[in-house]
Scaffold this motif. Structure first.
Motif, PDB file in Angstrom:
ATOM      1  N   THR A  34       0.683  -1.465  -0.366  1.00 59.07           N
ATOM      2  CA  THR A  34      -0.318  -0.010  -0.137  1.00 59.07           C
ATOM      3  C   THR A  34       0.573   0.877  -0.110  1.00 59.07           C
ATOM      4  O   THR A  34       0.248   2.199   0.300  1.00 59.07           O
ATOM      5  CB  THR A  34      -0.978   0.179   1.364  1.00 59.07           C
ATOM      6  N   GLY A  35       2.081   0.858  -0.122  1.00 60.64           N
ATOM      7  CA  GLY A  35       2.747   2.257  -0.576  1.00 60.64           C
ATOM      8  C   GLY A  35       3.445   2.583  -1.227  1.00 60.64           C
ATOM      9  O   GLY A  35       2.422   2.787  -2.337  1.00 60.64           O
ATOM     10  N   ASN A  36       4.397   3.410  -1.446  1.00 59.38           N
ATOM     11  CA  ASN A  36       4.564   4.889  -3.083  1.00 59.38           C
ATOM     12  C   ASN A  36       4.730   3.798  -3.892  1.00 59.38           C
ATOM     13  O   ASN A  36       3.757   4.348  -4.930  1.00 59.38           O
ATOM     14  CB  ASN A  36       5.903   5.472  -2.300  1.00 59.38           C
ATOM     15  N   PHE A  37       4.971   2.989  -3.920  1.00 57.53           N
ATOM     16  CA  PHE A  37       4.913   2.245  -5.166  1.00 57.53           C
ATOM     17  C   PHE A  37       4.151   1.421  -5.522  1.00 57.53           C
ATOM     18  O   PHE A  37       3.351   1.634  -6.806  1.00 57.53           O
ATOM     19  CB  PHE A  37       6.687   0.797  -4.833  1.00 57.53           C
ATOM     20  N   ILE A  86       6.162  -5.242  -1.885  1.00 58.30           N
ATOM     21  CA  ILE A  86       6.624  -4.751  -0.342  1.00 58.30           C
ATOM     22  C   ILE A  86       8.167  -4.768  -0.047  1.00 58.30           C
ATOM     23  O   ILE A  86       9.191  -5.493  -1.275  1.00 58.30           O
ATOM     24  CB  ILE A  86       6.315  -5.566   1.018  1.00 58.30           C
ATOM     25  N   HIS A  87       8.996  -4.294   0.615  1.00 59.69           N
ATOM     26  CA  HIS A  87      10.352  -4.342   0.408  1.00 59.69           C
ATOM     27  C   HIS A  87      10.952  -5.607   1.049  1.00 59.69           C
ATOM     28  O   HIS A  87      10.489  -6.592   1.458  1.00 59.69           O
ATOM     29  CB  HIS A  87      11.152  -3.333   1.641  1.00 59.69           C
ATOM     30  N   ASP A  90      10.761  -8.033   4.284  1.00 59.36           N
ATOM     31  CA  ASP A  90       9.606  -8.392   4.247  1.00 59.36           C
ATOM     32  C   ASP A  90       8.833 -10.033   3.738  1.00 59.36           C
ATOM     33  O   ASP A  90       7.749 -10.209   4.251  1.00 59.36           O
ATOM     34  CB  ASP A  90       8.440  -6.843   4.678  1.00 59.36           C
ATOM     35  N   ASP A  93       8.253 -12.720   5.699  1.00 57.07           N
ATOM     36  CA  ASP A  93       7.186 -12.371   7.230  1.00 57.07           C
ATOM     37  C   ASP A  93       5.016 -12.254   5.541  1.00 57.07           C
ATOM     38  O   ASP A  93       4.473 -12.803   6.533  1.00 57.07           O
ATOM     39  CB  ASP A  93       7.181 -10.744   7.821  1.00 57.07           C
ATOM     40  N   VAL A 110       9.783  -5.861  -7.521  1.00 56.13           N
ATOM     41  CA  VAL A 110      10.083  -4.919  -8.006  1.00 56.13           C
ATOM     42  C   VAL A 110      11.138  -4.180  -6.940  1.00 56.13           C
ATOM     43  O   VAL A 110      11.639  -3.174  -7.004  1.00 56.13           O
ATOM     44  CB  VAL A 110       8.772  -4.090  -7.560  1.00 56.13           C
ATOM     45  N   ASN A 112      14.821  -2.845  -4.254  1.00 60.01           N
ATOM     46  CA  ASN A 112      15.961  -2.415  -4.520  1.00 60.01           C
ATOM     47  C   ASN A 112      16.804  -2.884  -3.264  1.00 60.01           C
ATOM     48  O   ASN A 112      15.336  -2.495  -1.936  1.00 60.01           O
ATOM     49  CB  ASN A 112      15.981  -1.425  -4.824  1.00 60.01           C
ATOM     50  N   LEU A 142      12.612   2.482 -11.718  1.00 57.11           N
ATOM     51  CA  LEU A 142      11.910   3.358 -12.675  1.00 57.11           C
ATOM     52  C   LEU A 142      11.535   3.981 -10.570  1.00 57.11           C
ATOM     53  O   LEU A 142      11.456   3.186  -9.441  1.00 57.11           O
ATOM     54  CB  LEU A 142      10.488   2.900 -12.909  1.00 57.11           C
ATOM     55  N   ALA A 144       8.883   5.761  -8.000  1.00 55.25           N
ATOM     56  CA  ALA A 144       7.298   5.925  -8.443  1.00 55.25           C
ATOM     57  C   ALA A 144       7.169   6.880  -8.991  1.00 55.25           C
ATOM     58  O   ALA A 144       5.670   6.386  -9.250  1.00 55.25           O
ATOM     59  CB  ALA A 144       6.911   5.557  -6.394  1.00 55.25           C
TER      60      ALA A 144
HETATM   61  N1  LIG Z   1       9.334   3.999  -3.796  1.00 56.03           N
HETATM   62  C1  LIG Z   1       9.976   3.617  -5.348  1.00 56.03           C
HETATM   63  O1  LIG Z   1       9.926   4.906  -5.654  1.00 56.03           O
HETATM   64  C2  LIG Z   1      10.660   2.939  -5.392  1.00 56.03           C
HETATM   65  C3  LIG Z   1       9.726   1.339  -4.881  1.00 56.03           C
HETATM   66  N2  LIG Z   1      10.273   0.496  -5.082  1.00 56.03           N
HETATM   67  C4  LIG Z   1      10.332  -0.915  -4.358  1.00 56.03           C
HETATM   68  O2  LIG Z   1       9.236  -1.058  -3.858  1.00 56.03           O
HETATM   69  C5  LIG Z   1       9.324  -1.915  -2.913  1.00 56.03           C
HETATM   70  C6  LIG Z   1       7.536  -0.660  -2.233  1.00 56.03           C
HETATM   71  O3  LIG Z   1       8.253   0.576  -2.379  1.00 56.03           O
HETATM   72  P1  LIG Z   1       7.680   2.119  -1.105  1.00 56.03           P
HETATM   73  O4  LIG Z   1       6.422   1.909  -1.929  1.00 56.03           O
HETATM   74  O5  LIG Z   1       8.376   2.902  -1.943  1.00 56.03           O
HETATM   75  O6  LIG Z   1       8.084   0.822   0.040  1.00 56.03           O
HETATM   76  P2  LIG Z   1       6.520   1.946   1.368  1.00 56.03           P
HETATM   77  O7  LIG Z   1       7.899   1.936   2.584  1.00 56.03           O
HETATM   78  O8  LIG Z   1       6.229   2.826   0.595  1.00 56.03           O
HETATM   79  O9  LIG Z   1       5.866   1.147   1.702  1.00 56.03           O
HETATM   80  C7  LIG Z   1       6.123  -0.083   1.784  1.00 56.03           C
HETATM   81  C8  LIG Z   1       4.192  -1.561   2.314  1.00 56.03           C
HETATM   82  O10 LIG Z   1       5.513  -2.429   2.425  1.00 56.03           O
HETATM   83  C9  LIG Z   1       4.470  -3.407   2.977  1.00 56.03           C
HETATM   84  N3  LIG Z   1       4.603  -4.052   4.480  1.00 56.03           N
HETATM   85  C10 LIG Z   1       5.579  -4.391   4.759  1.00 56.03           C
HETATM   86  N4  LIG Z   1       5.316  -5.763   5.474  1.00 56.03           N
HETATM   87  C11 LIG Z   1       4.290  -5.592   5.010  1.00 56.03           C
HETATM   88  C12 LIG Z   1       4.711  -7.324   4.962  1.00 56.03           C
HETATM   89  N5  LIG Z   1       4.839  -8.720   6.133  1.00 56.03           N
HETATM   90  N6  LIG Z   1       2.830  -7.906   4.987  1.00 56.03           N
HETATM   91  C13 LIG Z   1       2.593  -7.327   3.568  1.00 56.03           C
HETATM   92  N7  LIG Z   1       2.427  -5.757   3.615  1.00 56.03           N
HETATM   93  C14 LIG Z   1       3.790  -5.356   4.320  1.00 56.03           C
HETATM   94  C15 LIG Z   1       3.543  -2.037   4.073  1.00 56.03           C
HETATM   95  O11 LIG Z   1       2.718  -2.063   4.220  1.00 56.03           O
HETATM   96  P3  LIG Z   1       2.449  -0.998   5.859  1.00 56.03           P
HETATM   97  O12 LIG Z   1       2.237  -0.009   5.685  1.00 56.03           O
HETATM   98  O13 LIG Z   1       0.664  -1.847   6.436  1.00 56.03           O
HETATM   99  O14 LIG Z   1       3.007  -1.886   6.859  1.00 56.03           O
HETATM  100  C16 LIG Z   1       4.201  -0.808   3.021  1.00 56.03           C
HETATM  101  O15 LIG Z   1       2.609  -0.669   2.230  1.00 56.03           O
HETATM  102  C17 LIG Z   1      10.424  -1.712  -2.003  1.00 56.03           C
HETATM  103  O16 LIG Z   1      10.852  -3.505  -1.760  1.00 56.03           O
HETATM  104  C18 LIG Z   1      10.816  -1.362  -2.951  1.00 56.03           C
HETATM  105  O17 LIG Z   1      12.755  -1.639  -3.142  1.00 56.03           O
HETATM  106  C19 LIG Z   1      11.333  -0.090  -6.589  1.00 56.03           C
HETATM  107  C20 LIG Z   1      11.870   1.278  -7.189  1.00 56.03           C
HETATM  108  C21 LIG Z   1      11.872   2.589  -6.884  1.00 56.03           C
END
Ligand SMILES: NC(=O)C1=CN([C@@H]2O[C@H](COP(=O)(O)OP(=O)(O)OC[C@H]3O[C@@H](n4cnc5c(N)ncnc54)[C@H](OP(=O)(O)O)[C@@H]3O)[C@@H](O)[C@H]2O)C=CC1
Ligand SMILES: [Fe+3]
Length: 512
Positions: A34-37, A86-87, A90, A93, A110, A112, A142, A144
Motif C-alpha cells: 500500500t506504499g508509494n510504489f 513491499i520491501h 518483509d 513475513d 520490484v 531494491n 523506475l 514511483a
Molecule cells: N518508492 C519507489 O520509488 C520505489 C520502490 N521500489 C521498491 O518497491 C518496494 C516498495 O517500496 P515503497 O512503496 O516505496 O515502500 P513503502 O514503505 O512506501 O511501502 C511498503 C509497503 O509494504 C507493506 N508491508 C510491509 N511489511 C509487510 C508485510 N509483512 N506484509 C504485507 N505488507 C507489508 C507496507 O504496508 P504497511 O504500511 O501496512 O506496513 C507498505 O504498504 C520496495 O521493495 C522498494 O525497493 C522500487 C523502485 C522505486
C-alpha cells in the motif's frame, strides 16, 4: 479490451469482443503493498492498461478509483500477475503463509536494496522462497514518481529477467502497455545486474573524470612553478583566467591523445600475441572502455579553452600574436596628437587561430556524432570514419596549434629551456599517438593487423590467450575437445575450463 494469447510460442495481443472473453483468458493484475510504489503502479495500471485489467491493492483502507481492493489472500487468489510492492526484508513475513497459493503465479519483484548482494539477488531469493512461482525481476529501475508521471525525467526503460520465458514475455508486454520500454536481459541471474542499476551513479564517468582532474592538477602545478616560482611572468591577479587557460589546453590535448593511443596499443598487443583472441590486462580493458568519456572530457575542456581565448583576444593578453604598437612622439608638439592603437596579428597569431578553430570544428563534429539520435543515422563505416579519422585529424591540428604557439620560443632558448617548456612537454604524448597511428597505417603493418583482427592466428597449435581474472564480458579460453560447451555460463565457470588443458581455443563470452 485486451487479453494475452500465447500462441505459437509468442505472446500477442488479441482484441476480444465484449462478452466473448472468458475469465481464464483475462489477465488480472494484483499489487501487494500500500506504499508509494504500490499506489503508483496501481494508478498507472488503471490509466494505461485496458479496462479489463483488474488490480487488487492489498489491505488498503480507502477505495482507489475503480480498482478492487482486498486482502493479500484475495489478491493472490484472483490475480495472475502480481506486483510485489513491499520491501525485500518483509518477503518471508508477507509471503510465508501463501506459498502453495502462489504456485504458477507470475511474481514481479520490484525491490531494491542499498547494498545488493554479489551472490544472490532479491529476485533469486524470492524464487527460492516461492519455488513454484514464476519470478520476474522488473520495474525496480523506475521511481514511483516516474511511474505516476509521464513527464518525470530519467530513462523509461524497464530491464527484466526471469527463468520462465512466457512469464518474461507477458511482463514485457505489460511494461509496453504501461508506456515503458522493456529490455529483456534473459535469465533470473541477470537480476543481480538489474538490482545494481538504481544505485549506480555514472560509474563509467568516475575514472575519466578523476583522470582529467589529476592531469589538470599536474599541469596547473607545473605552470605555477614555471611562471610564478622560477620566474615572475604573470601577476597572481591573472591566475583565474589567463594562467588557468594554459593547463586547460594542455589537459585537453593530453586527454585527446589518451583517447586515441589505446587503439595502437591494442594493435601492439595483438601483434605480440599473434591473435585477436586475447584478454587485455585489466587496466587496459578499462582504458579502452573509457575512450568515449575521455574524448568528451577533452571536448569540454577545449570548449572552455576556446571561450577563454576568445574573451582574452587582445594584444595585451596575447602579446606574441600581435605586431607591437610603436608610438613615436614628435619632439616639438604644437598641436593635439592622435595616437592610433590599432595593430594586426602576426603570422603566428593567425596560424595558431586557424589550426585551433579547425581542431575545435573537428571535435564539435565528433561530439555531435556521439549523440544517440545522430549516431543512429550513421552506418558502421561512417561512424568509424568520424571517430577514428576525424579524431586523429583533430589531434593533429591541435598539435600544429601548440607547435605554432611554442616553436618561436624554442628557437630562442637552449635545449634545457625547450625540454622544460609546457608546449614541448604537452606535445610528447600526442606526437607518440600520431606516430604510432602513422606506423600502423603503413600497408605492411596495417595488412598484418587486419589479418589478425579477421581471425588469423600466428601460432594456432596452442592458445596464447590469457584469462587470469573473470570479467563481465570478453573472451574465454576452453579446451578444444570441449568446444560444444554452452558459453552462456558465468565467468567463474569459464575460468575452471581454461586450466584443464594446453590444447585450448578461444570463445566469445556471451550473455554474462
Ligand atoms: N518508492 C519507489 O520509488 C520505489 C520502490 N521500489 C521498491 O518497491 C518496494 C516498495 O517500496 P515503497 O512503496 O516505496 O515502500 P513503502 O514503505 O512506501 O511501502 C511498503 C509497503 O509494504 C507493506 N508491508 C510491509 N511489511 C509487510 C508485510 N509483512 N506484509 C504485507 N505488507 C507489508 C507496507 O504496508 P504497511 O504500511 O501496512 O506496513 C507498505 O504498504 C520496495 O521493495 C522498494 O525497493 C522500487 C523502485 C522505486
Ligand atoms: Fe590554445
Amino acid at each position: 479490451m485486451i487479453s494475452f494469447d500465447n500462441n505459437e510460442s509468442h505472446v500477442r495481443y488479441k482484441l476480444v469482443e465484449e462478452g466473448k472473453m472468458t475469465e481464464t483468458q483475462k489477465h488480472s493484475i494484483g499489487v501487494i503493498g500500500t506504499g508509494n510504489f504500490a499506489r503508483a503502479i496501481a494508478k498507472r495500471l488503471y490509466y494505461s492498461a485496458d479496462d479489463q485489467m483488474i488490480a487488487y491493492l492489498s489491505s488498503i483502507d480507502d477505495c482507489f478509483c475503480d480498482i478492487a481492493v482486498g486482502s493479500i489472500s484475495d489478491c493472490i487468489q484472483n490475480a495472475e500477475i502480481i506486483f510485489l510492492a513491499i520491501h525485500f526484508a518483509d518477503y518471508t513475513d508477507c509471503l510465508g503463509k501463501y506459498i502453495p497459493e502462489l504456485s504458477r503465479k507470475i511474481l514481479i519483484d520490484v525491490s531494491n536494496r542499498d547494498r545488493p548482494s554479489e551472490t544472490e539477488s532479491n529476485a533469486e531469493f524470492l524464487s527460492t522462497l516461492v519455488p513454484d512461482a514464476k519470478v520476474v525481476k522488473a520495474f525496480n529501475v523506475l521511481s514511483a514518481y516516474a511511474i505516476e508521471e509521464e513527464t518525470a525525467g530519467g530513462s523509461r526503460r524497464v530491464f527484466l529477467a526471469g527463468n520462465d520465458t512466457t512469464a518474461r514475455t507477458k511482463v514485457s508486454v505489460l511494461a509496453r502497455e504501461l508506456g515503458f520500454y522493456p529490455v529483456d536481459l534473459g535469465l533470473l541471474k541477470s537480476s543481480r545486474k538489474i538490482e545494481r542499476f538504481p544505485i549506480r551513479l555514472f560509474p563509467e564517468w568516475r575514472g575519466p573524470i578523476a583522470f582529467s582532474i589529476a592531469v589538470f592538477n599536474i599541469w596547473f602545478l607545473y605552470i605555477i612553478f614555471i611562471y610564478f616560482v622560477e620566474k615572475s611572468a604573470f601577476s597572481w591577479e591573472q591566475i583565474f583566467i589567463k594562467v588557468t587557460n594554459k593547463p586547460l589546453c594542455m589537459t585537453a590535448i593530453t586527454l585527446l591523445s589518451a583517447t586515441y593511443l589505446p587503439s595502437s596499443i591494442a594493435s601492439m598487443f595483438q601483434i605480440f600475441y599473434g591473435t585477436k583472441h586475447i584478454r587485455f590486462p585489466y587496466w587496459f580493458d578499462k582504458w579502452l572502455k573509457a575512450r568515449k568519456q575521455l574524448g568528451i572530457m577533452a571536448f569540454i575542456l577545449v570548449t572552455v579553452h576556446v571561450i577563454i581565448s576568445v574573451l582574452l583576444m587582445s594584444p595585451t593578453y596575447w602579446r606574441s600574436w600581435y605586431h607591437p604598437i610603436k608610438i613615436i612622439v614628435p619632439k616639438n608638439l604644437t598641436e593635439d596628437l592622435e595616437l592610433p592603437m590599432v595593430t594586426w596579428m602576426i603570422w603566428k597569431g593567425e596560424a595558431a587561430c586557424l589550426a585551433g578553430i579547425l581542431a575545435f570544428l573537428c571535435l564539435c563534429i565528433l561530439a555531435v556524432s556521439t549523440i544517440p539520435s545522430v549516431s543512429e543515422t550513421l552506418n558502421w563505416k561512417e561512424w568509424q570514419f568520424i571517430q577514428s579519422k576525424l579524431g586523429h585529424v583533430s589531434l593533429f591540428l591541435s598539435v600544429v596549434h601548440v607547435i605554432i604557439m611554442g616553436a618561436p620560443g624554442w628557437a630562442n632558448g637552449g635545449v634545457v629551456k625547450i625540454l622544460k617548456s609546457i608546449t614541448f612537454l604537452s606535445l610528447i604524448l600526442p606526437v607518440i599517438t600520431l606516430t604510432l597511428k602513422i606506423l600502423f597505417s603503413f600497408p605492411c603493418l596495417n595488412r598484418y593487423v587486419t589479418k589478425i583482427r579477421r581471425g588469423w592466428e600466428r601460432n594456432n597449435t596452442g592458445c596464447k590467450a590469457k584469462c587470469s581474472k573473470p570479467y563481465n564480458s570478453g573472451y574465454v579460453v576452453s579446451k578444444k575437445e570441449n568446444s560444444k560447451l554452452d558459453f552462456n555460463f558465468d565467468a567463474e565457470a569459464s575460468q575452471m575450463i581454461q586450466f584443464e588443458s594446453d590444447a585450448c581455443e578461444c570463445h566469445m563470452l556471451k550473455n554474462v
